[in-house]
Write an enzyme that holds these catalytic residues in place. Sequence first.
Site, mmCIF file in Angstrom:
data_model
loop_
_atom_site.group_PDB
_atom_site.id
_atom_site.type_symbol
_atom_site.label_atom_id
_atom_site.label_comp_id
_atom_site.label_asym_id
_atom_site.label_seq_id
_atom_site.Cartn_x
_atom_site.Cartn_y
_atom_site.Cartn_z
ATOM 1 N N TYR A 91 0.823 -1.202 0.000
ATOM 2 C CA TYR A 91 0.000 0.000 0.000
ATOM 3 C C TYR A 91 0.861 1.257 0.000
ATOM 4 O O TYR A 91 1.763 1.414 0.833
ATOM 5 C CB TYR A 91 -0.895 -0.014 1.236
ATOM 6 C CG TYR A 91 -2.013 0.995 1.243
ATOM 7 C CD1 TYR A 91 -3.056 0.913 0.318
ATOM 8 C CD2 TYR A 91 -2.055 2.004 2.187
ATOM 9 C CE1 TYR A 91 -4.099 1.811 0.338
ATOM 10 C CE2 TYR A 91 -3.107 2.913 2.222
ATOM 11 C CZ TYR A 91 -4.123 2.813 1.286
ATOM 12 O OH TYR A 91 -5.152 3.716 1.314
ATOM 13 N N SER A 184 1.569 -7.750 1.735
ATOM 14 C CA SER A 184 0.572 -6.816 2.255
ATOM 15 C C SER A 184 -0.479 -6.530 1.175
ATOM 16 O O SER A 184 -1.168 -7.446 0.732
ATOM 17 C CB SER A 184 1.255 -5.549 2.768
ATOM 18 O OG SER A 184 0.353 -4.764 3.517
ATOM 19 N N GLN A 185 -0.629 -5.273 0.724
ATOM 20 C CA GLN A 185 -1.571 -5.028 -0.372
ATOM 21 C C GLN A 185 -1.225 -5.907 -1.565
ATOM 22 O O GLN A 185 -2.118 -6.444 -2.236
ATOM 23 C CB GLN A 185 -1.537 -3.563 -0.794
ATOM 24 C CG GLN A 185 -2.405 -3.262 -2.009
ATOM 25 C CD GLN A 185 -2.279 -1.827 -2.489
ATOM 26 O OE1 GLN A 185 -3.150 -1.014 -2.223
ATOM 27 N NE2 GLN A 185 -1.193 -1.507 -3.199
ATOM 28 N N ASP A 270 1.252 -9.231 14.015
ATOM 29 C CA ASP A 270 0.982 -8.249 12.970
ATOM 30 C C ASP A 270 -0.244 -7.416 13.329
ATOM 31 O O ASP A 270 -1.377 -7.908 13.305
ATOM 32 C CB ASP A 270 0.757 -8.971 11.639
ATOM 33 C CG ASP A 270 0.673 -8.031 10.446
ATOM 34 O OD1 ASP A 270 0.486 -6.820 10.652
ATOM 35 O OD2 ASP A 270 0.775 -8.528 9.313
#
Length: 328
Positions: A91, A184-185, A270
Amino acid sequence: MPLFDLPLDELAGYRPAVHRPDDFDDFWKTTLDAQGPAAPVFTPVDAGLPLVEVYDVTFSGYGGAPIRCWLVLPAAPASAPVPCVVQYLGYGRGRGEPYSWLTWPAAGYATLVMDSRGQGMVSAEHLGATPDPLGATQGMLTHGVLDRDGYYYRRLYTDAVLAVEAARAHPAVDPARVLVAGVSQGGGLALAVAGLRPDVAGALVDVPFLCHFRRGVELVGTEPYAEITRFCAANRGVIDRVFDTLSYVDGVNHAARATAPALFSVGLMDQTCPPSTVYAAFNAYAGPAEIVVHPFNGHEGGASTRLRGQLAWAEKVIASIPGEPGQS
């Protein structure tokens, strides 16, 4: 940073009821069917790296918008087209410079690194080169979130699917041996593409974002999920509409459509992408899937150490594909 989510034994069986719209499949089929061909253009770049070939790639993404990528190939001549890893970004990150993307080419793979439209504008190291023609905001997660048709991630997911087509168009790439990958993203995008393009060879899904939105928003106050929290706090009357839109991009729903082999990772500490959101997608995954657990890590997960295991896993997956290299 203590453990804050469910115990590991409960995570292993965590299968929440995540809303899936009745027209989920039709929505994505209609979206993808409406797109033209990716029609990539590969422009050679002299990056001063004699052991690889670098191309600045532009392809037609959602609505025909130009999407920029790097394609990095091993320079040594191959007797047949090589496997390729299509990589998606975290992101806010852009494709940066080609020097950051040498691991897979060093192992004999091509890699295509897709810029995320409208992102990558805040860091010189991860600078992007792809604007979003429909505009950009500081928070892409809520950009257009009241309308599934105009939601930012409808465009980004479509770009990600078309990036696979773009990679397959290069003659040095074996179209039958294309994997998708991201952190992630980027992991969320790889997961979605595995659901929307079941013919990919495999998916590397690291600490994925964009999964089990309701759980993520209600469990942590960290960015980027906090963007949704702030939006709902300021727009109290549209909360149901927000989560209805998000259900079309939720990685749990896309995981249920994905059949290619997948390798997930999760950090049990996380607080950006909580472990339960990752396990919700992992446990919903329809194909063969493994997960690497990092008990004392946060969103960094395995960091650079993940690559050794990914290289070994990818070699195994690629070797299992029937037929001669270069045949689809």
